[in-house]
Scaffold this motif. Sequence first.
Motif, PDB file in Angstrom:
ATOM      1  N   GLU A  14       6.769  -2.603   1.187  1.00  0.00           N
ATOM      2  CA  GLU A  14       7.245  -1.319   1.705  1.00  0.00           C
ATOM      3  C   GLU A  14       6.858  -0.180   0.763  1.00  0.00           C
ATOM      4  O   GLU A  14       6.438   0.892   1.197  1.00  0.00           O
ATOM      5  N   ARG A  15       6.977  -0.412  -0.543  1.00  0.00           N
ATOM      6  CA  ARG A  15       6.684   0.622  -1.530  1.00  0.00           C
ATOM      7  C   ARG A  15       5.218   1.042  -1.489  1.00  0.00           C
ATOM      8  O   ARG A  15       4.889   2.202  -1.691  1.00  0.00           O
ATOM      9  N   HIS A  16       4.323   0.077  -1.208  1.00  0.00           N
ATOM     10  CA  HIS A  16       2.897   0.379  -1.188  1.00  0.00           C
ATOM     11  C   HIS A  16       2.394   0.743   0.203  1.00  0.00           C
ATOM     12  O   HIS A  16       1.199   0.961   0.397  1.00  0.00           O
TER      13      HIS A  16
ATOM     14  N   CYS B 102      -3.309  -5.788  -4.318  1.00  0.00           N
ATOM     15  CA  CYS B 102      -3.040  -4.352  -4.188  1.00  0.00           C
ATOM     16  C   CYS B 102      -1.594  -4.021  -4.551  1.00  0.00           C
ATOM     17  O   CYS B 102      -1.321  -2.978  -5.139  1.00  0.00           O
ATOM     18  N   ILE B 103      -0.659  -4.920  -4.212  1.00  0.00           N
ATOM     19  CA  ILE B 103       0.743  -4.639  -4.506  1.00  0.00           C
ATOM     20  C   ILE B 103       1.145  -5.187  -5.877  1.00  0.00           C
ATOM     21  O   ILE B 103       2.306  -5.083  -6.277  1.00  0.00           O
TER      22      ILE B 103
ATOM     23  N   VAL C  72       2.146  -0.994   3.063  1.00  0.00           N
ATOM     24  CA  VAL C  72       1.247  -1.933   3.744  1.00  0.00           C
ATOM     25  C   VAL C  72       1.987  -2.865   4.696  1.00  0.00           C
ATOM     26  O   VAL C  72       1.436  -3.856   5.161  1.00  0.00           O
TER      27      VAL C  72
ATOM     28  N   LEU D 280       8.056  -4.641  -2.364  1.00  0.00           N
ATOM     29  CA  LEU D 280       6.735  -4.215  -2.845  1.00  0.00           C
ATOM     30  C   LEU D 280       5.838  -3.806  -1.690  1.00  0.00           C
ATOM     31  O   LEU D 280       5.105  -2.809  -1.775  1.00  0.00           O
TER      32      LEU D 280
ATOM     33  N   CYS E 295      -5.931   1.887   0.417  1.00  0.00           N
ATOM     34  CA  CYS E 295      -6.902   2.156  -0.650  1.00  0.00           C
ATOM     35  C   CYS E 295      -8.334   2.046  -0.149  1.00  0.00           C
ATOM     36  O   CYS E 295      -9.276   2.038  -0.952  1.00  0.00           O
TER      37      CYS E 295
ATOM     38  N   CYS F 241      -7.025  -1.110   4.234  1.00  0.00           N
ATOM     39  CA  CYS F 241      -5.834  -0.889   3.408  1.00  0.00           C
ATOM     40  C   CYS F 241      -5.751   0.613   3.096  1.00  0.00           C
ATOM     41  O   CYS F 241      -6.764   1.320   3.180  1.00  0.00           O
TER      42      CYS F 241
END
Length: 281
Positions: free
Chosen positions: A273-275, A252-253, A277, A271, A240, A238
Amino acid sequence: MATALERLNRGLPEACPCLRMRRGVATRALVLCTDGSKSDSGRTGRGVYAKAEDGLVFRCRFRNPDNCSVFRSELLAIREALNFALYLENSDIYVLTDSKSSIQYLKNWPEIREKTGQEVVSKIAILSQKSRVCFQWIPSHVGVFGNEEADVLAKEGSALPSASSSELFTSEIYSIHKAIANSAWRNPPIHDWYAGNHPGLSLQSVGTRSAQTELARLRSGHIKSLKFIDTEKTFSSCPCSCPASLAHIIDCIGTSTRQLWSGEGKGLVELLERHGVMDLV
């Protein structure tokens, strides 16, 4: 021929001896009897009967979330028993359970990824710093007093009016919706979606084709980051730097497994797309 006890103990890492099954229980020890129960209506409960070396007796019962599996009910009962043990000072702690599958599951503690199992292992590690923690399998419904008491408590717990929490495994949520889908298939409602002018209308999905694909991958667990190497599951990293398992991506999201099956599919894709992943799903 090896006994069932010897077969279960074989291959258990020495780093976790507390998960070996024991033939006897020390006279002066905290004895924790646990059990899970499921009624015909699908309600589940858990019960704990404990007796300390000073004669203190502890009984507790809880109702589990509806559709909780019997296996998870057993794990939740073990977790409650270990919670009680944290408040006492004992040199020996014995957890007596009639769920051999729970012991076998905890024995492979490095592979546990779900929350309940991790909590149980964490409590075992804390207790092991000051006490000897042992797990003992016992047969059910053969008159073992502590087990019979825990069984009664678990049944009483399943009859309580409300659950103590609403957490479910991802697999349990999947089973719920699979049962609903099977029921609808056998007893179909009015199929007004046949009048639709494009395929997939019955799914009531929103968004683009790619968004629908991502949601379908998430719901089935067949995400892109999942790979098999020598029959072992592995995951890509990920952003992270953690293994991008389905459970981790959801955490995570900042969402939950329940949202996967809610009507908020569009928000879930946003969400992802924003993070950053989306490529992992």
